[in-house]
Write a protein that holds these residues in place. Structure first.
Motif, PDB file in Angstrom:
ATOM      1  N   VAL A 264      -3.830  -7.216  17.122  1.00  0.00           N
ATOM      2  CA  VAL A 264      -4.927  -7.286  16.148  1.00  0.00           C
ATOM      3  C   VAL A 264      -4.789  -6.778  14.422  1.00  0.00           C
ATOM      4  O   VAL A 264      -4.217  -4.958  15.048  1.00  0.00           O
ATOM      5  N   PHE A 265      -5.600  -7.136  13.058  1.00  0.00           N
ATOM      6  CA  PHE A 265      -4.648  -5.822  12.401  1.00  0.00           C
ATOM      7  C   PHE A 265      -6.113  -5.933  11.421  1.00  0.00           C
ATOM      8  O   PHE A 265      -6.543  -7.051  10.846  1.00  0.00           O
ATOM      9  N   LEU A 266      -6.703  -4.463  11.165  1.00  0.00           N
ATOM     10  CA  LEU A 266      -5.996  -3.491  11.384  1.00  0.00           C
ATOM     11  C   LEU A 266      -7.590  -2.717  12.623  1.00  0.00           C
ATOM     12  O   LEU A 266      -8.094  -2.731  11.827  1.00  0.00           O
ATOM     13  N   TRP A 267      -6.661  -2.768  13.294  1.00  0.00           N
ATOM     14  CA  TRP A 267      -7.027  -1.155  13.871  1.00  0.00           C
ATOM     15  C   TRP A 267      -7.275   0.056  13.661  1.00  0.00           C
ATOM     16  O   TRP A 267      -7.135   0.885  14.093  1.00  0.00           O
ATOM     17  N   GLY A 268      -8.490  -0.004  12.140  1.00  0.00           N
ATOM     18  CA  GLY A 268      -8.413   1.566  11.410  1.00  0.00           C
ATOM     19  C   GLY A 268      -9.261   0.365  10.116  1.00  0.00           C
ATOM     20  O   GLY A 268     -10.148  -0.134  10.309  1.00  0.00           O
ATOM     21  N   GLN A 269      -9.032   1.604   9.119  1.00  0.00           N
ATOM     22  CA  GLN A 269      -9.335   1.249   8.477  1.00  0.00           C
ATOM     23  C   GLN A 269      -8.081   1.692   6.837  1.00  0.00           C
ATOM     24  O   GLN A 269      -7.388   2.286   7.043  1.00  0.00           O
ATOM     25  N   LYS A 270      -8.010   1.262   5.648  1.00  0.00           N
ATOM     26  CA  LYS A 270      -6.799   1.260   4.766  1.00  0.00           C
ATOM     27  C   LYS A 270      -7.629   0.648   3.639  1.00  0.00           C
ATOM     28  O   LYS A 270      -8.530  -0.359   3.265  1.00  0.00           O
ATOM     29  N   GLN A 271      -6.725   1.046   2.873  1.00  0.00           N
ATOM     30  CA  GLN A 271      -7.287   0.124   1.442  1.00  0.00           C
ATOM     31  C   GLN A 271      -5.771  -0.270   0.959  1.00  0.00           C
ATOM     32  O   GLN A 271      -5.040  -0.743   0.790  1.00  0.00           O
ATOM     33  N   GLU A 272      -6.426  -1.547   0.871  1.00  0.00           N
ATOM     34  CA  GLU A 272      -5.173  -2.722   1.043  1.00  0.00           C
ATOM     35  C   GLU A 272      -5.885  -4.042   0.128  1.00  0.00           C
ATOM     36  O   GLU A 272      -7.412  -5.135   0.567  1.00  0.00           O
ATOM     37  N   THR A 273      -5.605  -4.135  -1.165  1.00  0.00           N
ATOM     38  CA  THR A 273      -6.889  -4.953  -2.202  1.00  0.00           C
ATOM     39  C   THR A 273      -8.168  -4.371  -2.176  1.00  0.00           C
ATOM     40  O   THR A 273      -9.030  -4.709  -3.287  1.00  0.00           O
ATOM     41  N   THR A 274      -9.024  -4.283  -1.437  1.00  0.00           N
ATOM     42  CA  THR A 274     -10.226  -3.375  -1.492  1.00  0.00           C
ATOM     43  C   THR A 274     -10.320  -3.219   0.275  1.00  0.00           C
ATOM     44  O   THR A 274      -9.656  -2.720   0.968  1.00  0.00           O
ATOM     45  N   THR A 357      -6.648  -1.936  -9.276  1.00  0.00           N
ATOM     46  CA  THR A 357      -5.174  -2.728 -10.114  1.00  0.00           C
ATOM     47  C   THR A 357      -3.983  -2.082 -10.055  1.00  0.00           C
ATOM     48  O   THR A 357      -2.755  -2.582 -10.021  1.00  0.00           O
ATOM     49  N   ASP A 358      -4.130  -1.472  -8.379  1.00  0.00           N
ATOM     50  CA  ASP A 358      -2.846  -0.957  -7.674  1.00  0.00           C
ATOM     51  C   ASP A 358      -3.256  -1.917  -6.048  1.00  0.00           C
ATOM     52  O   ASP A 358      -2.838  -2.017  -5.164  1.00  0.00           O
ATOM     53  N   ILE A 359      -2.222  -3.278  -6.707  1.00  0.00           N
ATOM     54  CA  ILE A 359      -1.859  -3.847  -5.625  1.00  0.00           C
ATOM     55  C   ILE A 359      -0.575  -4.220  -5.379  1.00  0.00           C
ATOM     56  O   ILE A 359       0.249  -4.678  -6.493  1.00  0.00           O
ATOM     57  N   ARG A 360      -0.110  -4.325  -4.119  1.00  0.00           N
ATOM     58  CA  ARG A 360       1.196  -4.335  -3.388  1.00  0.00           C
ATOM     59  C   ARG A 360       1.266  -5.418  -3.264  1.00  0.00           C
ATOM     60  O   ARG A 360       0.930  -6.330  -2.271  1.00  0.00           O
ATOM     61  N   SER A 361       2.318  -5.321  -2.166  1.00  0.00           N
ATOM     62  CA  SER A 361       2.615  -6.961  -1.206  1.00  0.00           C
ATOM     63  C   SER A 361       3.571  -5.816   0.540  1.00  0.00           C
ATOM     64  O   SER A 361       3.610  -4.499   0.201  1.00  0.00           O
ATOM     65  N   GLY A 362       2.988  -6.223   1.009  1.00  0.00           N
ATOM     66  CA  GLY A 362       3.872  -6.428   2.986  1.00  0.00           C
ATOM     67  C   GLY A 362       3.276  -4.648   3.322  1.00  0.00           C
ATOM     68  O   GLY A 362       3.853  -4.092   4.108  1.00  0.00           O
ATOM     69  N   GLY A 363       1.826  -4.878   3.127  1.00  0.00           N
ATOM     70  CA  GLY A 363       1.028  -3.759   3.439  1.00  0.00           C
ATOM     71  C   GLY A 363       1.645  -2.233   2.779  1.00  0.00           C
ATOM     72  O   GLY A 363       0.901  -0.578   3.458  1.00  0.00           O
TER      73      GLY A 363
END
Length: 420
Positions: A264-274, A357-363
């Motif tokens: 399962v993704f993501l077991w944690g927290q990260k900034q990715e889009t939000t 505005t910092d939107i990237r790809s592939g995580g």
């Protein structure tokens, strides 16, 4: 080329030796075995909160690269977890050139050292060679390089199978891997909204072996409706929980003949889009309703205390897909409709941020926008506030977090646009 620093300190656990992992096919049914016993993967993508992962029924961890390998392997072994050990192969979109024979050879030798160093650790479950190497690429030679890595692993480590992971499932990639990377034992798939139906597609596309769902979760930010100003609308934590349950039951668990399990993704927290899109936890470690679902799917039992449930979030009576516009300095009313299945008293936190505005790809790593200081005035009804919109024109999101006092929360956000 990315350089991996190998740790010279190996775990004392390695002295117990590797635990053999193999895949067997019997009458069309594939089964993973570890130490001679059937092993179904209830995995987490991420190496945080592993005590909770174990308590809720998880048995494996996915690591995308060799970074912190010794630490992750040792902690997993201590907690009775296995590790899908990732080897992060160079990606064309990040500048790796598969026409550069020296770089390709150096990468192979680098991974040889990694495999030799960690292959006998008892927590190793299998090798994941590359992650979404097919994302925005043109050079098919990446699959030949992945095959060479898999062949090397089979020669150096006879105890663990090999896998490569693609972004979604596509007939072209299946055929390329079959033709150019026959040393791959297991097909790994990162998939979100398209998970249900993967079982039929992988058969139709000609993959005859087993597969693992190596990432799965909510609708991806590329798979959801957008506002009139072009930003994706995120599902609430409760909407996500419903999709996690549906996708696990109708997608992953529905194909016991070929699917060996999932991460399962993501077991944690990260900034990715939000900051809330993919993590099943909030930034402070609070659990969302998704964790309730995972515990149920992995153990067959719901947690004793359930997370709050959010039904809607509106600004000035408008929902996200209503394309809410406000004027600079306008007084806005926000209403979150939240209930708690246990009757717990709920406390609310609110956060206003400019659209990222910092939107990237592939995580790839993204920076989190800084929250804007606002004065929030609670309304007469819980979950209701008023605030004054910033004067600066542009896109924003209002986040709400509703806590039950038992380590659980509901979360949602609504995008809106300030225009004169």
């Amino acid at each position: 080329m990315t350089t991996v620093v190998l740790s010279a300190q190996m775990s004392s656990q390695v002295s117990t030796g590797p635990i053999k992992v193999e895949i067997r096919e019997t009458n069309g049914k594939w089964q993973l075995y570890r130490g001679g016993e059937p092993y179904y993967i209830n995995g987490v993508g991420g190496s945080t909160y592993l005590d909770r992962a174990v308590a809720y029924g998880a048995n494996s961890v996915r690591a995308w690269s060799a970074a912190d390998a010794a630490k992750i392997l040792d902690e997993a072994q201590e907690k009775g977890l296995t590790v899908l050990f990732g080897l992060w192969v160079g990606q064309e979109r990040q500048g790796f050139d598969y026409d550069d024979a020296k770089s390709v050879a150096a990468q192979l030798e680098q991974f040889r050292e990694v495999v030799k160093m960690y292959k006998d650790h008892p927590a190793v479950l299998m090798w994941g060679i590359g992650n979404e190497a097919d994302l925005f690429y043109k050079d098919f030679k990446v699959w030949n390089a992945i095959n060479d890595i898999a062949k090397m692993i089979h020669e150096v480590d006879p105890n663990h199978p090999t896998m490569t992971v693609t972004a979604g499932l596509d007939v072209a990639e299946v055929q390329l891997i079959k033709e150019r990377a026959p040393e791959i034992d297991i097909y790994g798939i990162n998939t979100y909204a398209a998970l249900i139906g993967i079982d039929k597609e992988i058969r139709a596309y000609g993959w005859e072996g087993p597969y693992i769902i190596t990432e799965w979760g909510p609708n991806g930010h590329w798979e959801v409706p957008k506002t009139a100003w072009g930003v994706p609308v995120e599902q609430s934590s409760s909407e996500k929980a419903a999709y996690y349950q549906e996708r696990y039951e109708q997608g992953i668990a529905a194909d016991p003949d070929k699917c060996l399990g999932s991460y399962v993704f993501l077991w944690g927290q990260k900034q990715e889009t939000t900051s809330t899109w993919y993590g099943v936890f909030l930034e402070d470690g609070t659990e969302t309703e998704v964790v309730d679902v995972l515990e149920y799917e992995w153990t067959g039992k719901w947690p004793a205390n359930r997370s709050p449930h959010i039904a809607s979030l509106k600004i000035n009576d408008g929902a996200a897909l209503d394309n809410v516009y406000v004027k600079p300095g306008q007084t806005c009313t926000v209403v979150a409709a939240v209930t708690d299945p246990d009757g717990d008293e709920l406390k609310y936190a609110w956060e206003l941020v400019p659209e990222s505005t910092d939107i990237r790809s592939g995580g790839d790593a993204e920076s989190r926008p800084e929250a804007i200081d606002i004065v929030v005035k609670p309304g007469a009804v819980p979950g209701t506030i008023t605030f004054r919109a910033p004067n600066k024109v542009g896109p924003y999101r209002m986040f709400v977090y509703s806590y039950d006092g038992h380590g659980n929360a509901a979360a949602a956000n609504i995008p809106f646009y300030i225009q004169k």
